[in-house]
Design a protein around this motif. Structure first.
Motif, PDB file in Angstrom:
ATOM      1  N   ALA A 134       8.391 -21.987   8.663  1.00  0.00           N
ATOM      2  CA  ALA A 134       8.030 -23.395   8.509  1.00  0.00           C
ATOM      3  C   ALA A 134       8.700 -24.232   9.601  1.00  0.00           C
ATOM      4  CB  ALA A 134       8.432 -23.903   7.126  1.00  0.00           C
ATOM      5  N   HIS A 135       7.945 -25.183  10.125  1.00  0.00           N
ATOM      6  CA  HIS A 135       8.450 -26.032  11.220  1.00  0.00           C
ATOM      7  C   HIS A 135       9.452 -27.068  10.721  1.00  0.00           C
ATOM      8  CE1 HIS A 135       8.236 -29.335  14.223  1.00  0.00           C
ATOM      9  NE2 HIS A 135       8.220 -28.321  15.055  1.00  0.00           N
ATOM     10  N   ASP A 136       9.308 -27.498   9.469  1.00  0.00           N
ATOM     11  CA  ASP A 136      10.178 -28.518   8.884  1.00  0.00           C
ATOM     12  C   ASP A 136      11.454 -27.872   8.361  1.00  0.00           C
ATOM     13  OD1 ASP A 136      11.381 -30.566   7.488  1.00  0.00           O
ATOM     14  OD2 ASP A 136       9.544 -31.283   6.538  1.00  0.00           O
ATOM     15  N   GLY A 137      12.594 -28.137   9.012  1.00  0.00           N
ATOM     16  CA  GLY A 137      13.865 -27.544   8.616  1.00  0.00           C
ATOM     17  C   GLY A 137      14.328 -27.990   7.243  1.00  0.00           C
ATOM     18  N   MET A 138      14.121 -29.265   6.883  1.00  0.00           N
ATOM     19  CA  MET A 138      14.531 -29.767   5.569  1.00  0.00           C
ATOM     20  C   MET A 138      13.724 -29.118   4.459  1.00  0.00           C
ATOM     21  SD  MET A 138      15.110 -33.831   6.380  1.00  0.00           S
ATOM     22  CE  MET A 138      15.646 -34.144   4.705  1.00  0.00           C
ATOM     23  N   LEU A 139      12.424 -28.880   4.721  1.00  0.00           N
ATOM     24  CA  LEU A 139      11.589 -28.187   3.740  1.00  0.00           C
ATOM     25  C   LEU A 139      12.099 -26.759   3.530  1.00  0.00           C
ATOM     26  CD1 LEU A 139       9.020 -27.788   2.006  1.00  0.00           C
ATOM     27  CD2 LEU A 139       7.811 -27.236   4.133  1.00  0.00           C
ATOM     28  N   ARG A 140      12.476 -26.117   4.618  1.00  0.00           N
ATOM     29  CA  ARG A 140      12.996 -24.746   4.514  1.00  0.00           C
ATOM     30  C   ARG A 140      14.252 -24.701   3.645  1.00  0.00           C
ATOM     31  NH1 ARG A 140      14.497 -24.017   9.427  1.00  0.00           N
ATOM     32  NH2 ARG A 140      12.357 -23.761  10.182  1.00  0.00           N
ATOM     33  N   GLU A 141      15.142 -25.664   3.821  1.00  0.00           N
ATOM     34  CA  GLU A 141      16.372 -25.708   3.019  1.00  0.00           C
ATOM     35  C   GLU A 141      16.059 -25.914   1.541  1.00  0.00           C
ATOM     36  OE1 GLU A 141      18.978 -28.654   4.542  1.00  0.00           O
ATOM     37  OE2 GLU A 141      19.207 -27.705   6.510  1.00  0.00           O
ATOM     38  N   ARG A 142      15.129 -26.793   1.220  1.00  0.00           N
ATOM     39  CA  ARG A 142      14.779 -27.028  -0.189  1.00  0.00           C
ATOM     40  C   ARG A 142      14.195 -25.776  -0.830  1.00  0.00           C
ATOM     41  NH1 ARG A 142      12.643 -31.930   1.717  1.00  0.00           N
ATOM     42  NH2 ARG A 142      10.504 -31.177   1.413  1.00  0.00           N
ATOM     43  N   MET A 143      13.348 -25.059  -0.110  1.00  0.00           N
ATOM     44  CA  MET A 143      12.736 -23.844  -0.682  1.00  0.00           C
ATOM     45  C   MET A 143      13.769 -22.724  -0.844  1.00  0.00           C
ATOM     46  SD  MET A 143       8.838 -23.641   0.840  1.00  0.00           S
ATOM     47  CE  MET A 143       9.245 -23.622   2.576  1.00  0.00           C
ATOM     48  N   LEU A 144      14.728 -22.658   0.050  1.00  0.00           N
ATOM     49  CA  LEU A 144      15.770 -21.628  -0.071  1.00  0.00           C
ATOM     50  C   LEU A 144      16.696 -21.891  -1.251  1.00  0.00           C
ATOM     51  CD1 LEU A 144      16.743 -21.059   3.679  1.00  0.00           C
ATOM     52  CD2 LEU A 144      15.596 -19.430   2.157  1.00  0.00           C
ATOM     53  N   ARG A 145      16.833 -23.180  -1.658  1.00  0.00           N
ATOM     54  CA  ARG A 145      17.686 -23.503  -2.801  1.00  0.00           C
ATOM     55  C   ARG A 145      17.009 -23.185  -4.133  1.00  0.00           C
ATOM     56  NH1 ARG A 145      19.122 -28.271   0.282  1.00  0.00           N
ATOM     57  NH2 ARG A 145      17.546 -29.465  -0.883  1.00  0.00           N
ATOM     58  N   GLU A 146      15.707 -22.936  -4.104  1.00  0.00           N
ATOM     59  CA  GLU A 146      14.957 -22.667  -5.340  1.00  0.00           C
ATOM     60  C   GLU A 146      15.008 -21.168  -5.651  1.00  0.00           C
ATOM     61  OE1 GLU A 146      13.124 -23.132  -8.689  1.00  0.00           O
ATOM     62  OE2 GLU A 146      13.446 -24.898  -7.406  1.00  0.00           O
ATOM     63  N   PRO A 147      15.723 -20.741  -6.742  1.00  0.00           N
ATOM     64  CA  PRO A 147      15.884 -19.294  -7.018  1.00  0.00           C
ATOM     65  C   PRO A 147      14.603 -18.611  -7.501  1.00  0.00           C
ATOM     66  CG  PRO A 147      16.872 -20.601  -8.778  1.00  0.00           C
ATOM     67  CD  PRO A 147      16.445 -21.575  -7.719  1.00  0.00           C
ATOM     68  N   SER A 148      13.738 -19.332  -8.232  1.00  0.00           N
ATOM     69  CA  SER A 148      12.547 -18.698  -8.805  1.00  0.00           C
ATOM     70  C   SER A 148      11.277 -19.117  -8.047  1.00  0.00           C
ATOM     71  CB  SER A 148      12.422 -19.086 -10.285  1.00  0.00           C
ATOM     72  OG  SER A 148      12.326 -20.500 -10.407  1.00  0.00           O
ATOM     73  N   LEU A 149      11.405 -19.271  -6.752  1.00  0.00           N
ATOM     74  CA  LEU A 149      10.270 -19.734  -5.943  1.00  0.00           C
ATOM     75  C   LEU A 149       9.254 -18.607  -5.731  1.00  0.00           C
ATOM     76  CD1 LEU A 149       9.340 -22.246  -4.234  1.00  0.00           C
ATOM     77  CD2 LEU A 149      10.284 -21.030  -2.270  1.00  0.00           C
ATOM     78  N   ASP A 150       7.986 -18.862  -6.068  1.00  0.00           N
ATOM     79  CA  ASP A 150       6.926 -17.912  -5.757  1.00  0.00           C
ATOM     80  C   ASP A 150       6.009 -18.538  -4.697  1.00  0.00           C
ATOM     81  OD1 ASP A 150       5.439 -19.835  -7.083  1.00  0.00           O
ATOM     82  OD2 ASP A 150       5.130 -18.613  -8.900  1.00  0.00           O
ATOM     83  N   LEU A 151       4.941 -17.811  -4.334  1.00  0.00           N
ATOM     84  CA  LEU A 151       4.078 -18.266  -3.249  1.00  0.00           C
ATOM     85  C   LEU A 151       3.416 -19.606  -3.579  1.00  0.00           C
ATOM     86  CD1 LEU A 151       2.713 -17.868  -0.523  1.00  0.00           C
ATOM     87  CD2 LEU A 151       0.978 -16.452  -1.667  1.00  0.00           C
ATOM     88  N   GLN A 152       2.903 -19.750  -4.785  1.00  0.00           N
ATOM     89  CA  GLN A 152       2.208 -20.978  -5.150  1.00  0.00           C
ATOM     90  C   GLN A 152       3.141 -22.194  -5.119  1.00  0.00           C
ATOM     91  OE1 GLN A 152      -1.062 -21.289  -5.456  1.00  0.00           O
ATOM     92  NE2 GLN A 152      -1.168 -19.096  -4.977  1.00  0.00           N
ATOM     93  N   LYS A 153       4.384 -22.027  -5.600  1.00  0.00           N
ATOM     94  CA  LYS A 153       5.347 -23.122  -5.562  1.00  0.00           C
ATOM     95  C   LYS A 153       5.730 -23.472  -4.119  1.00  0.00           C
ATOM     96  CE  LYS A 153       7.469 -22.291 -10.092  1.00  0.00           C
ATOM     97  NZ  LYS A 153       8.732 -21.945 -10.806  1.00  0.00           N
ATOM     98  N   ALA A 154       5.827 -22.446  -3.286  1.00  0.00           N
ATOM     99  CA  ALA A 154       6.168 -22.671  -1.878  1.00  0.00           C
ATOM    100  C   ALA A 154       5.063 -23.460  -1.169  1.00  0.00           C
ATOM    101  CB  ALA A 154       6.404 -21.339  -1.174  1.00  0.00           C
ATOM    102  N   ILE A 155       3.807 -23.073  -1.457  1.00  0.00           N
ATOM    103  CA  ILE A 155       2.671 -23.784  -0.844  1.00  0.00           C
ATOM    104  C   ILE A 155       2.640 -25.229  -1.321  1.00  0.00           C
ATOM    105  CG2 ILE A 155       0.152 -23.914  -0.738  1.00  0.00           C
ATOM    106  CD1 ILE A 155       0.113 -20.842  -0.894  1.00  0.00           C
ATOM    107  N   GLN A 156       2.866 -25.448  -2.633  1.00  0.00           N
ATOM    108  CA  GLN A 156       2.845 -26.799  -3.179  1.00  0.00           C
ATOM    109  C   GLN A 156       3.960 -27.659  -2.590  1.00  0.00           C
ATOM    110  OE1 GLN A 156       0.401 -27.966  -5.200  1.00  0.00           O
ATOM    111  NE2 GLN A 156       1.357 -29.982  -4.888  1.00  0.00           N
ATOM    112  N   ALA A 157       5.143 -27.064  -2.399  1.00  0.00           N
ATOM    113  CA  ALA A 157       6.274 -27.796  -1.818  1.00  0.00           C
ATOM    114  C   ALA A 157       5.980 -28.197  -0.375  1.00  0.00           C
ATOM    115  CB  ALA A 157       7.534 -26.941  -1.887  1.00  0.00           C
ATOM    116  N   GLY A 158       5.358 -27.282   0.359  1.00  0.00           N
ATOM    117  CA  GLY A 158       5.035 -27.588   1.761  1.00  0.00           C
ATOM    118  C   GLY A 158       3.999 -28.695   1.897  1.00  0.00           C
TER     119      GLY A 158
END
Length: 407
Positions: A142-166
């Motif tokens: 991901a190009h957005d560094g802040m988005l990457r940090e938020r997704m890494l803090r999420e322990p139960s992140l799956d593909l759909q949640k990652a797409i929605q966050a982005g």
């Protein structure tokens, strides 16, 4: 439904034939469903494919080896043969490398990045690991560094949640830019209405000029009475004489015996005289050719320049070139006559031709020939002395005019 447009012919000369075939195959299958041709017999569906695929595709079809004639007209078998022909042998290691190193481009939208990862993953035969690997590369690339940090803090992140966050992060950033662009005179007005009123007064003052440097008066901006008017002091446009910065020059009433003539200033004695006997005036008028046009001139021996009124200048053929001039025209009461320029015109009186300089002026008076030009054309002659014989002859001829006083 039978008239729906079918898939275009497949371009077998494409540099990426495999991708071209996959796209064409999907379009063809949609065409079969839309026209309900998928319910027809296998040989009919195969014939439709061979019709749509084009001449080059049919040539390739005839090179395929089938086990029997029935298989030759089976759509599924024919598509498998084209799959083998169009798709190059896969190098799974290289395809996996392309997937693992895929990063979001700077101008690429997040949803476009997700689609690109899915396409690359489908070629790699990841099986059950596909969703997880797409999620991992999505976070890492991901190009957005802040988005990457938020997704890494999420322990139960799956593909759909990652797409929605982005997608949410991208939309939030877009809204923030719109709001930042609207900052903001309106906020300033709400917080400080007194300051806004003062600003309005300042803006109104800017629209009104108290003391104009061009006319010395007060008026609304853009409505100066001096606009396009000639200054009576310097002759230039755009201001009045009372604010003219050009040093005022003394004007002299110049007669035949005066030596006080400024270089660019000439007096014209007769241009604006109106109370002159008509019969006497006609004696000093003469018709002379100016270029090819016959012009009625007035001979004025007191005029130091030749003058053409604008309306006469416009009728001269061929028209002489109009040049700029710094010469000022004045009459003996010191009134200046507005001029538009100067020109050189060829005059002809009988057999005498003279090229003379004229000032073109905005006046309704006659065209004027001054003393010098009139003499060159032979219209006047200087007399320096009268001999005694001439005097006696005149006295005899006009004896009623001479008495004791005249002796």
């Amino acid at each position: 439904m039978e008239f729906l447009p079918h898939a275009k012919e497949l371009n077998f000369s494409s540099d990426n034939l495999g991708q071209e075939w996959e796209t064409w195959k999907n379009q063809f299958q949609l065409f079969l469903q839309a026209t309900e041709s998928n319910k027809k017999p296998e040989k009919v569906k195969t014939s439709i494919l061979l019709t749509c695929i084009g001449n080059e595709g049919r040539k390739i079809y005839y090179t395929f080896n089938f086990e029997n004639d029935e298989e030759k007209l089976n759509l599924k078998k024919v598509i498998e043969k084209f799959d083998t022909h169009c798709q190059p042998r896969k190098n799974l290691t290289f395809l996996t490398y392309q997937f693992l190193t895929c990063k979001q481009k700077e101008a690429q939208r997040f949803d476009e990045y997700v689609t690109e990862l899915r396409q690359k993953a489908n070629k790699c035969e990841f099986g059950d690991l596909t969703e997880r690997l797409i999620k991992d590369i999505l976070i890492c690339g991901a190009h957005d560094g802040m988005l990457r940090e938020r997704m890494l803090r999420e322990p139960s992140l799956d593909l759909q949640k990652a797409i929605q966050a982005g997608l949410s992060a991208e939309e939030t950033k877009r809204h923030s830019k719109i709001m930042a662009a609207c900052e903001t005179e309106s906020i300033s007005t709400i917080r400080n209405p007194k300051k806004n009123k003062m600003l309005s007064k300042v803006m109104l003052k800017r629209e009104w000029i108290e003391t104009c440097t061009y006319c010395a008066g007060s008026h609304q901006k853009g409505n100066c009475p001096a606009y396009n008017k000639n200054c009576t002091n310097c002759g230039k446009k755009g201001h009045f004489a009372r604010v003219c910065r050009t040093k005022k020059k003394k004007l002299y009433n110049v007669g035949h015996n005066s030596d006080h003539v400024e270089q660019n200033q000439f007096n014209m004695d007769a241009i604006l005289k109106k109370n002159v006997d008509a019969l006497q005036t006609e004696k000093w008028k003469v018709k002379i050719r100016g270029n090819e046009t016959l012009i009625n001139f007035k001979i004025d021996t007191a005029a130091e320049v030749n003058v053409l009124p604008t309306k006469i200048y416009r009728n001269i053929e061929p028209k002489p070139k109009l040049n700029k001039t710094s010469i000022k025209l004045t009459v003996y009461n010191c009134t200046q006559i507005p001029k538009i320029g100067s020109c050189v015109t060829q005059l002809q009186n009988k057999n005498i031709k003279v090229r003379s300089h004229f000032i073109v002026a905005n006046t309704n008076a006659n065209a004027v020939i001054g003393a010098e030009t009139a003499e060159e054309l032979g219209l006047i002659k200087r007399t320096y002395e009268i001999n005694k014989t001439d005097i006696e002859a005149l006295k005899e001829k006009y004896k009623d005019c001479f008495g004791d006083i005249g002796k």
